[in-house]
Scaffold this motif. Sequence first.
Motif, PDB file in Angstrom:
ATOM      1  N   PRO A  49       0.840  -1.203   0.000  1.00 13.40           N
ATOM      2  CA  PRO A  49       0.000   0.000   0.000  1.00 13.40           C
ATOM      3  C   PRO A  49       0.870   1.246   0.000  1.00 13.40           C
ATOM      4  O   PRO A  49       2.005   1.233   0.472  1.00 13.40           O
ATOM      5  CB  PRO A  49      -0.792  -0.122   1.298  1.00 13.40           C
ATOM      6  N   PRO A  50       0.357   2.321  -0.555  1.00 10.95           N
ATOM      7  CA  PRO A  50       1.135   3.565  -0.542  1.00 10.95           C
ATOM      8  C   PRO A  50       1.423   4.018   0.886  1.00 10.95           C
ATOM      9  O   PRO A  50       0.626   3.754   1.795  1.00 10.95           O
ATOM     10  CB  PRO A  50       0.243   4.578  -1.265  1.00 10.95           C
ATOM     11  N   PRO A  51       2.563   4.679   1.108  1.00 10.94           N
ATOM     12  CA  PRO A  51       2.934   5.061   2.485  1.00 10.94           C
ATOM     13  C   PRO A  51       1.907   5.944   3.175  1.00 10.94           C
ATOM     14  O   PRO A  51       1.714   5.860   4.375  1.00 10.94           O
ATOM     15  CB  PRO A  51       4.260   5.803   2.318  1.00 10.94           C
ATOM     16  N   HIS A  52       1.242   6.794   2.416  1.00 10.92           N
ATOM     17  CA  HIS A  52       0.282   7.689   3.071  1.00 10.92           C
ATOM     18  C   HIS A  52      -0.929   6.933   3.606  1.00 10.92           C
ATOM     19  O   HIS A  52      -1.558   7.370   4.556  1.00 10.92           O
ATOM     20  CB  HIS A  52      -0.136   8.825   2.137  1.00 10.92           C
ATOM     21  N   SER A  53      -1.277   5.796   3.022  1.00 11.04           N
ATOM     22  CA  SER A  53      -2.416   5.050   3.555  1.00 11.04           C
ATOM     23  C   SER A  53      -2.085   4.421   4.903  1.00 11.04           C
ATOM     24  O   SER A  53      -2.942   4.315   5.783  1.00 11.04           O
ATOM     25  CB  SER A  53      -2.875   3.983   2.565  1.00 11.04           C
ATOM     26  N   THR A  54      -0.827   4.017   5.086  1.00 13.39           N
ATOM     27  CA  THR A  54      -0.406   3.483   6.382  1.00 13.39           C
ATOM     28  C   THR A  54      -0.425   4.589   7.436  1.00 13.39           C
ATOM     29  O   THR A  54      -0.902   4.385   8.558  1.00 13.39           O
ATOM     30  CB  THR A  54       1.003   2.876   6.278  1.00 13.39           C
ATOM     31  N   ALA A  73      -3.997   5.276   8.396  1.00 15.01           N
ATOM     32  CA  ALA A  73      -4.550   4.242   9.278  1.00 15.01           C
ATOM     33  C   ALA A  73      -4.038   4.403  10.707  1.00 15.01           C
ATOM     34  O   ALA A  73      -4.800   4.298  11.670  1.00 15.01           O
ATOM     35  CB  ALA A  73      -4.189   2.862   8.738  1.00 15.01           C
ATOM     36  N   VAL A  74      -2.752   4.681  10.854  1.00 15.88           N
ATOM     37  CA  VAL A  74      -2.173   4.872  12.191  1.00 15.88           C
ATOM     38  C   VAL A  74      -2.764   6.124  12.842  1.00 15.88           C
ATOM     39  O   VAL A  74      -3.121   6.112  14.027  1.00 15.88           O
ATOM     40  CB  VAL A  74      -0.635   4.958  12.110  1.00 15.88           C
ATOM     41  N   SER A  75      -2.910   7.191  12.080  1.00  7.29           N
ATOM     42  CA  SER A  75      -3.490   8.430  12.613  1.00  7.29           C
ATOM     43  C   SER A  75      -4.937   8.228  13.050  1.00  7.29           C
ATOM     44  O   SER A  75      -5.349   8.718  14.101  1.00  7.29           O
ATOM     45  CB  SER A  75      -3.430   9.540  11.561  1.00  7.29           C
ATOM     46  N   LEU A  76      -5.694   7.513  12.231  1.00  7.37           N
ATOM     47  CA  LEU A  76      -7.087   7.254  12.598  1.00  7.37           C
ATOM     48  C   LEU A  76      -7.178   6.372  13.837  1.00  7.37           C
ATOM     49  O   LEU A  76      -8.036   6.584  14.691  1.00  7.37           O
ATOM     50  CB  LEU A  76      -7.839   6.613  11.437  1.00  7.37           C
TER      51      LEU A  76
END
Length: 98
Positions: free
Chosen positions: A4-9, A12-15
């Motif tokens: 997955p693209p780095p921004h999606s990780t 997810a961590v931020s959420l």
Amino acid sequence: MASPPPHSTALAVSLFFGGLHAGSLAFVSAVEARTLGRLVSAGETAVLRAFFRIWWPIGRDWMAPLGVAAAAAFCRRHHVRAVLSVGAYVAVLWAFCW
């Protein structure tokens, strides 16, 4: 297999951590702040002092000089923080997930 693209990780961590923060504040407002408010209105200052000594060993040193009136004000302000935190979390969740 593509990763997955780095921004999606990061999202997810931020959420996840934002949800923990918002949920914690909502729980404290719904349970702890109401309990402390009822103890203040019942005049149970000995119970309040014992509660802070057991539950919050370091924080009691900051709360003791404030007194009982400030604790009743400390709970009302907590509701504002909880509403703002949950509102911000829902807005971010809405913007990035729907």
